[in-house]
Each structure stands twice: as structure tokens, then as C-alpha cells.
Design a protein around this motif. Structure first.
Motif, short mmCIF file in Angstrom:
data_model
loop_
_atom_site.label_atom_id
_atom_site.label_comp_id
_atom_site.label_asym_id
_atom_site.label_seq_id
_atom_site.Cartn_x
_atom_site.Cartn_y
_atom_site.Cartn_z
N ALA A 145 -28.51 -58.14 -132.57
CA ALA A 145 -29.40 -59.49 -132.65
C ALA A 145 -30.21 -59.90 -134.00
N ALA A 146 -30.58 -59.22 -134.77
CA ALA A 146 -31.22 -59.10 -135.47
C ALA A 146 -30.55 -60.03 -136.57
N PHE A 147 -29.64 -59.44 -137.03
CA PHE A 147 -28.78 -60.77 -137.84
C PHE A 147 -28.75 -61.92 -137.50
N ARG A 148 -29.05 -62.19 -136.28
CA ARG A 148 -28.69 -63.40 -136.09
C ARG A 148 -29.12 -65.26 -136.75
N PRO A 149 -30.35 -65.42 -136.83
CA PRO A 149 -30.87 -65.96 -137.86
C PRO A 149 -30.59 -65.96 -139.05
N MET A 150 -30.35 -65.08 -139.99
CA MET A 150 -29.84 -65.18 -141.26
C MET A 150 -28.36 -65.58 -141.63
N LEU A 151 -27.28 -65.11 -140.41
CA LEU A 151 -26.49 -65.97 -139.93
C LEU A 151 -25.90 -67.22 -140.06
N ARG A 152 -26.55 -67.74 -139.09
CA ARG A 152 -27.13 -68.76 -138.65
C ARG A 152 -27.13 -69.94 -140.41
N GLU A 153 -28.15 -69.32 -140.65
CA GLU A 153 -28.41 -69.76 -141.88
C GLU A 153 -27.59 -69.96 -143.63
N ARG A 154 -26.75 -69.15 -143.36
CA ARG A 154 -25.85 -69.13 -143.86
C ARG A 154 -24.30 -68.95 -143.44
N GLN A 155 -24.23 -69.70 -142.24
CA GLN A 155 -23.32 -70.56 -142.12
C GLN A 155 -22.01 -70.86 -143.17
N ALA A 156 -22.66 -72.18 -143.63
CA ALA A 156 -22.45 -72.94 -144.67
C ALA A 156 -21.64 -71.86 -145.96
N GLU A 157 -22.72 -71.23 -146.44
CA GLU A 157 -22.67 -70.50 -147.25
C GLU A 157 -20.71 -69.59 -146.34
N HIS A 158 -21.20 -69.41 -145.96
CA HIS A 158 -20.22 -67.68 -145.48
C HIS A 158 -18.62 -68.74 -145.52
N GLU A 159 -18.51 -70.09 -144.57
CA GLU A 159 -17.26 -70.91 -144.30
C GLU A 159 -16.65 -71.46 -146.14
N ALA A 160 -17.75 -71.97 -146.84
CA ALA A 160 -16.96 -71.78 -148.42
C ALA A 160 -15.74 -70.58 -148.71
N LEU A 161 -17.49 -69.12 -148.56
CA LEU A 161 -16.61 -68.10 -149.26
C LEU A 161 -14.99 -67.66 -148.07
N GLY A 162 -14.98 -68.25 -147.01
CA GLY A 162 -13.96 -67.68 -145.68
C GLY A 162 -13.85 -66.15 -145.62
N SER A 163 -15.10 -65.76 -145.74
CA SER A 163 -15.38 -64.38 -144.93
C SER A 163 -16.79 -64.16 -145.19
N TYR A 164 -17.44 -62.45 -144.99
CA TYR A 164 -19.42 -63.17 -145.29
C TYR A 164 -19.42 -62.25 -146.55
N ALA A 165 -20.74 -62.68 -146.96
CA ALA A 165 -20.95 -62.42 -148.45
C ALA A 165 -21.40 -60.71 -148.85
N GLU A 166 -21.12 -60.43 -149.81
CA GLU A 166 -21.15 -59.04 -150.04
C GLU A 166 -22.27 -58.23 -149.63
N ASP A 167 -23.53 -58.31 -150.18
CA ASP A 167 -24.64 -58.30 -149.26
C ASP A 167 -24.74 -58.15 -147.80
N VAL A 168 -23.66 -58.94 -147.10
CA VAL A 168 -24.22 -59.69 -145.66
C VAL A 168 -22.55 -57.81 -145.40
N HIS A 169 -21.92 -57.77 -145.61
CA HIS A 169 -21.23 -56.69 -145.63
C HIS A 169 -21.65 -55.02 -145.60
N GLU A 170 -22.33 -54.98 -147.16
CA GLU A 170 -23.67 -53.63 -147.35
C GLU A 170 -24.32 -53.60 -146.11
N ALA A 171 -25.04 -54.83 -145.81
CA ALA A 171 -26.38 -54.58 -144.86
C ALA A 171 -25.04 -54.31 -143.54
N PHE A 172 -24.02 -55.05 -143.16
CA PHE A 172 -23.53 -53.89 -141.50
C PHE A 172 -23.03 -52.94 -141.57
N LEU A 173 -22.03 -52.58 -143.16
CA LEU A 173 -22.33 -51.26 -143.70
C LEU A 173 -23.70 -49.75 -143.37
#
Length: 256
Positions: free
Chosen positions: A29-57
Motif C-alpha cells: 500500500a505504501a508504494f501507491r503514491p510513488m507508482l501513481r507519480e511514475r505511471q508515465a515513466e513506466h508506460e514508456a519503459l514498458g515495465s517498472y524501473a530497475e530501482d522499483v524492481h529492487e524495492a519490490f525485491l
């Protein structure tokens, strides 16, 4: 029929012993604000960014249903579903990508033999893999295993994967083609840059790239029959490799 289960002792330590389901949900739930802020970035990448992957890990999201024996938390499927839904509230595309990347440790733990599980989860238990269910590959029997090739589109979750699980057809003389699941380690396949940005219309952050492999040798014990999405109860009357190894009926692995 009543089955007896005996849980195996952990072989790989959990990264965070004592992690609870409530903490997992709070982290998601705490990831929600950051993910909403970065929606355009992740749409352009086609996936979530490497730093987000590391955070999920670090948050433990890839190990929710992974067996304790191999460094996972072995929470129930409802915990997994609720955690993924919280991520999807921040970005549905990211939620889709993470869900399909993180859900197949459960599949591996249910249906592959112990020797394969030990090799594929490895020394640390770091295992991330999507599964493309349509039989878009071909597996040719050779000494000790199979030569596998194919082109699997819509392989959601592959950008940050350590492995890929693909469905392939085995053709033998005089017999109809038989579907099998093959596990390919990263480096033995290519991830095509055909997702994200203007390549597609919706769920641009879902990491649903095409995977391509040619003449990859796969050991026989890394290949298992694919029985109609594992939904036939008569084929599990005596349990599965996972129920016998992990002592948990969740590892019947009925993905339908």
C-alpha cells in the motif's frame, strides 16, 4: 483420500525471518503514491524501473508463495492476491507485470522434481519467472533432455525475470504432440523490445514482451508435462512433487 504431509527443513534462509502478511500488505500500500507519480515513466519503459524492481525485491514480493525450504515466505495465495492488488491500485500495468513475474515460484514448487527445484531456486532462492501457457515452442528429445526453440509473445513479467517458463510441444513418431513446460535461465533467451511506449495501446507497463529462444538445451528434469493448466484432480490424487517435498497442500499448484 487423506494425504499425510511432512514439511521439509529450510535449506536456504529467508531474507527477512519473521515477516508477516500484515507487513507485506502495508508495504504494498505504501508504494501507491510513488507508482501513481511514475505511471508515465513506466508506460514508456514498458515495465517498472530497475530501482522499483529492487524495492519490490527488498520488500519480499517475489517470495510470497515461494517455499520456506528455498528461502521463501510460503504465505497462502490470498496473501499473494491481496498484495498484488495493492500494487495494482498504484499502477495496473505494474501490478500485472509484478503479479506474473512473482507468481510462478508457486508453479515451480508444485510440479518440478526436487532436483530441479534445488537447481532452479539456486543457492539464494532468487527466482523470478513468467509463464507463457500457449504452446509456442518446440521441444526435440535429445540425450539427457531436449533442444528447445520458440517465440512466445505476451510473456508478461519477463523484463526483470531470472528465468522463463514456456509451453512447448514434443513431437514423437506415431504420437500426437504433447505439451510440456520448459524452464530457461536468463541468458539462454532474448527479450524482444516490442512492448511499452507507442508499441501497444493498453497496460503499457505490464512487461509483456516476446521471448525468443533457439536450440537451447534443457535437462530432462527441468521439463514437466503440462496437464491442462493443472486442473484435473484425478492427476493429483497422490499429491504432487511439491506436496511431497514441502508438506503443504497449496503446492498442488492448480493454476486454473
Amino acid at each position: 483420500m487423506q494425504l499425510a504431509y511432512a514439511a521439509a527443513a529450510p535449506a536456504i534462509p529467508q531474507p527477512e525471518p519473521g515477516l508477516t502478511a500484515a507487513e507485506l500488505l502495508a508495504r504494498a500500500a505504501a508504494f501507491r503514491p510513488m507508482l501513481r507519480e511514475r505511471q508515465a515513466e513506466h508506460e514508456a519503459l514498458g515495465s517498472y524501473a530497475e530501482d522499483v524492481h529492487e524495492a519490490f525485491l527488498a520488500a519480499g514480493f517475489y517470495r510470497i508463495t515461494q517455499p520456506r525450504l528455498f528461502g521463501g515466505y510460503e504465505f497462502g495465495l490470498p496473501v499473494f492476491f491481496r498484495t498484488m492488488a495493492e500494487i495494482a491500485r498504484g499502477d495496473p500495468g505494474v501490478g500485472w507485470c509484478l503479479t506474473l513475474a512473482a507468481s510462478h515460484a508457486f508453479l515451480l514448487a508444485a510440479h518440478w522434481p526436487e532436483a530441479a527445484q534445488r537447481e532452479l531456486f539456486g543457492a539464494t532462492g532468487h527466482f523470478i519467472a513468467p509463464h507463457r501457457a500457449q504452446p509456442l515452442g518446440r521441444a526435440v528429445p535429445v540425450d539427457g533432455g531436449y533442444r528447445v526453440g520458440g517465440r512466445w509473445n505476451y510473456s508478461s513479467g519477463v523484463p526483470h525475470a531470472t528465468h522463463f517458463i514456456g509451453t512447448a510441444l514434443v513431437e514423437r513418431d506415431g504420437a500426437p504432440p504433447a505439451p510440456v513446460l520448459v524452464v530457461l535461465p536468463r541468458g539462454s533467451y532474448r527479450v524482444l523490445k516490442d512492448w511499452g511506449g507507442d508499441a501497444i495501446l493498453g497496460l503499457r507497463a505490464s512487461g509483456s514482451n516476446t521471448v525468443e529462444a533457439a536450440e537451447v538445451f534443457v535437462p530432462a528434469h527441468h521439463v514437466v508435462p503440462f496437464n491442462a493448466q493443472f486442473c484435473r484432480p484425478e492427476e493429483m490424487a497422490e499429491g504432487t512433487p511439491g506436496t511431497r517435498l514441502h508438506g503443504n497442500p497449496m503446492y498442488l499448484g492448480r493454476i486454473m
